[in-house]
Each structure stands twice: as C-alpha cells, then as structure tokens.
Design an enzyme around this catalytic site. Structure first.
Site, short mmCIF file in Angstrom:
data_model
loop_
_atom_site.label_atom_id
_atom_site.label_comp_id
_atom_site.label_asym_id
_atom_site.label_seq_id
_atom_site.Cartn_x
_atom_site.Cartn_y
_atom_site.Cartn_z
N LYS A 16 0.86 -1.18 0.00
CA LYS A 16 0.00 0.00 0.00
C LYS A 16 0.89 1.23 0.00
CE LYS A 16 -3.59 2.45 2.45
NZ LYS A 16 -4.58 2.42 3.54
N ARG A 25 -10.53 10.65 1.43
CA ARG A 25 -10.44 11.42 2.69
C ARG A 25 -11.71 12.24 2.88
NH1 ARG A 25 -4.37 11.67 2.99
NH2 ARG A 25 -3.98 9.44 2.79
N GLU A 56 7.44 -6.82 1.94
CA GLU A 56 6.15 -6.76 2.63
C GLU A 56 5.34 -8.03 2.34
OE1 GLU A 56 4.98 -4.70 4.79
OE2 GLU A 56 6.06 -2.81 4.59
N LYS A 64 -2.19 -1.56 -3.91
CA LYS A 64 -3.02 -0.37 -3.88
C LYS A 64 -2.17 0.89 -3.89
CE LYS A 64 -6.00 1.94 -0.66
NZ LYS A 64 -6.52 2.00 0.66
C1 PBG Z 1 -7.08 3.47 5.23
C2 PBG Z 1 -7.55 3.41 3.82
C3 PBG Z 1 -7.44 4.42 2.86
C4 PBG Z 1 -8.04 3.91 1.70
C5 PBG Z 1 -8.50 2.64 2.00
N1 PBG Z 1 -8.16 2.34 3.31
C6 PBG Z 1 -6.93 5.80 2.96
C7 PBG Z 1 -5.53 6.05 3.26
O1 PBG Z 1 -4.70 5.17 3.39
O2 PBG Z 1 -5.21 7.23 3.39
C8 PBG Z 1 -8.15 4.64 0.40
C9 PBG Z 1 -9.14 4.08 -0.56
C10 PBG Z 1 -9.41 4.98 -1.71
O3 PBG Z 1 -8.76 6.02 -1.91
O4 PBG Z 1 -10.32 4.63 -2.49
N2 PBG Z 1 -8.08 3.04 6.11
#
Ligand code: PBG
Length: 324
Positions: free
Chosen positions: A197, A207, A234, A249
């Site tokens: 990630k 957000r 990871e 992601k």
């Molecule tokens: C963290 C999380 C995020 C997303 C999914 N899980 C935000 C981040 O890491 O800042 C982002 C998903 C998206 O942008 O569609 N709980």
C-alpha cells in the site's frame, strides 16, 4: 511486392474471434464493492469528489448491499464514518461502533451470498486521522497500534465479517490479528492484507468520503512509490504471518507492482482501484473528454491482465451486469 505471411489481424476480424481468443476475462465475481456508512445519517450523503458514490445510512447500505449481491459481485468492503473521534479510535473496537453495527446489518441482509469484508484501520476513528495511535512525540506507535488492531479484528469477526482487511501498514499487523482471531475462536475468519500500500495522492477523494481528520501524511508507514523490491519484502512478511490474500493499492499507477506480486504470491491477489482513480475518470468523462464506459472496462481489464484475481472498484455494481 512481398505481402506479409504472418497476419495477427486475422484473429481480430470478428467479435466472435476476438471473444474466442481473449486472454483475460472480467466477470462479476472479480469485482468487490467498497462502501461507506455514516453514523447517524438518515439519508445517503453524496461525496462531491466521487460523483455517484455516497456515504450510506444504515438503511441505504443494506439496500445497496443487496443490489450489489443481485448484480453478482464477488464481495463487499465496508468502511465506517463515525460521528465521534478520539485519540485511540475507540469506536473501531466498540461493538456498537458504526462499522461493527453495519457489518451486522449487512451480514443479516446478505448472509453468505457474497464475501463480507471489513476495513481494519484506525484512521476513520482517530481525532488526528492517523492509522494508528500516537506516542508521546506524536509519531505513530507501531506496537501500541497492533494491540488495538487485534481487538478490532475480533470485533469485526464477531460482527459478521468473513474477511478482515488490515490497511494500516503497521509492521506485524497480519500476525497479531491472526493470533487474536484464533484465540477468540474465529479460525475461519480470513485476512486480506493490504500488502503493498503506497503513500498516494490518489487517496484524496477517500479522505472526503470518510471525513478524515488527517493533517500531514502517512509516509512513515505507507510505502514510497519509488520502491518495488520493498513490496516483495512486505509480501514475504504478510505470507509468513498468515495472510490468506494480499492486495496492491493503488492499482493503475502500480501495475508493475501488481504483476510482480501476482507472479510471486501463492495466495489470491487483489488490486484496489482507489478513489482518485475513480474521480479522475469520472471527471474526464463529465467533460466529454473520454468515453466513460469503455475507459472503465479498459482499466479493470488491465488490472486483471496484470495479474489481479479480483478488483476493488467503486463501479462494481454498475459494471457487473454489463459483463457477459
Ligand atoms: C485506510 C484506507 C485508505 C483507503 C482505503 N483504506 C486511505 C488512506 O490510506 O489514506 C483509500 C481508498 C481509496 O482512496 O479509495 N483506512
């Protein structure tokens, strides 16, 4: 004049030929729908940077979950938007916290007809917006966070999640959650690890979707976009700790990571087409600058071609019925 003997175009000459020889398929079961549920909402609340996506009320969430299941999606991934935030994100562990309540609602609605997944992270619940708790210096405290993740995983399993999805990028999170689930009598609850990630600008609209309180960034725990080898480290750790499935992601800017992880992992691999990828394409389409439906299909196909077994996409319910 020497005409070509090799004619790859031959196999492209009719729709039936193209269908016969397609190397990659995209089916409803490959799509997982991320969904937001907002505590106290009486009606769904639109998310301006994600046209077509809403923060659900408890009622509209159940309805949308049933629609997604009817469309044949492979799974649902729930995110909670609590009314109150605090330093430790206590709403995440509370059985009456919005995410746990929503998991119970959706599980009651759809049973085992699809795979119910739950985001396992504190950022939606903390008043500082970080994915973990902070130490005295204001840094994210890895090991103190793990204890809360363990309790959160158990709460989500008890609320009905088939699979929990730790997304906070704390070291050791998969192992600690696995041990906690097993100790609490949930050996069959799976873990989809957000393995690679990246710290990404493409999470911007998310957000807004979760009304994140974050100031600053997540660069001390999410990965640096410059690194691929680090993703393999990871991956090795998550597999060793017991991840049942792993995820890359964002998706489109990280296709090389996806391909490499898919070639290395011996578990199913997911790709998350994130909020900014969604917003970017919707914005271009709204301006008439891109053919919306074709572009959506092309991006999803590219993720399957790069090696993803399944895809998290905000278009899941819309796209599923169009797939033959
Ligand atoms: C963290 C999380 C995020 C997303 C999914 N899980 C935000 C981040 O890491 O800042 C982002 C998903 C998206 O942008 O569609 N709980």
């Amino acid at each position: 004049m020497a005409f070509p003997v090799q004619r790859p175009r031959r196999l492209r000459s009719t729709p039936a030929l193209r269908r016969l020889v397609a190397e990659t398929d995209l089916r409803p079961r490959h799509l997982v729908l991320p969904m937001f549920v907002k505590e106290g909402a009486a009606e769904p609340v639109p998310i301006s940077s994600m046209p077509g996506v809403v923060q659900h009320s408890r009622d509209s969430l159940r309805k949308a979950a049933a629609e997604a299941v009817a469309a044949g999606v492979g799974g649902l991934m729930l995110f909670g938007v609590p009314e109150k935030h605090d330093a430790t994100g206590s709403g995440a562990v509370d059985p009456d916290g919005i995410l746990n309540v929503a998991l119970r609602d959706v599980r009651a609605e759809v049973g085992d007809a699809t795979v119910l997944m739950s985001d396992l992270c504190l950022d939606e619940f903390t008043d500082h917006g970080h994915c973990g708790v902070l130490d005295a210096d204001g840094a994210v405290d890895n090991d103190a966070t793990l204890e809360i993740y363990a309790a959160m995983g158990v709460a989500q399993a008890e609320a009905g999640a088939h699979v929990v999805a730790p997304s906070g990028m704390m070291d050791g999170q998969v192992g600690v959650i696995r041990a906690a689930l097993d100790a609490a009598g949930h050996p069959d609850t799976g873990i989809l690890a957000y393995t690679a990630k990246y710290s990404s600008a493409f999470y911007g609209p998310f957000r807004e979707a979760v009304q994140s309180q974050l100031k600053g960034d997540r660069k001390t725990y999410q990965q640096d976009g410059a690194n691929l080898r680090e993703a393999l480290r990871e991956l090795a750790l998550d597999l060793e700790e017991g991840a049942d499935m792993v995820m890359v992601k964002p998706a489109l800017p990280y296709l090389d990571v996806l391909r490499t992880v898919a070639e290395t992992a011996d578990v199913p691999v997911a790709a998350y087409q994130v909020s900014g990828e969604y917003a970017m394409l919707e914005a271009a389409a709204a301006n008439g600058w891109i053919e919306r439906d074709r572009a959506i299909h092309e991006t999803l196909t590219s993720l399957r071609r790069a090696g993803a077994d399944f895809l998290l996409t905000y278009w899941a319910t819309e796209v599923a019925p169009r797939l033959d």
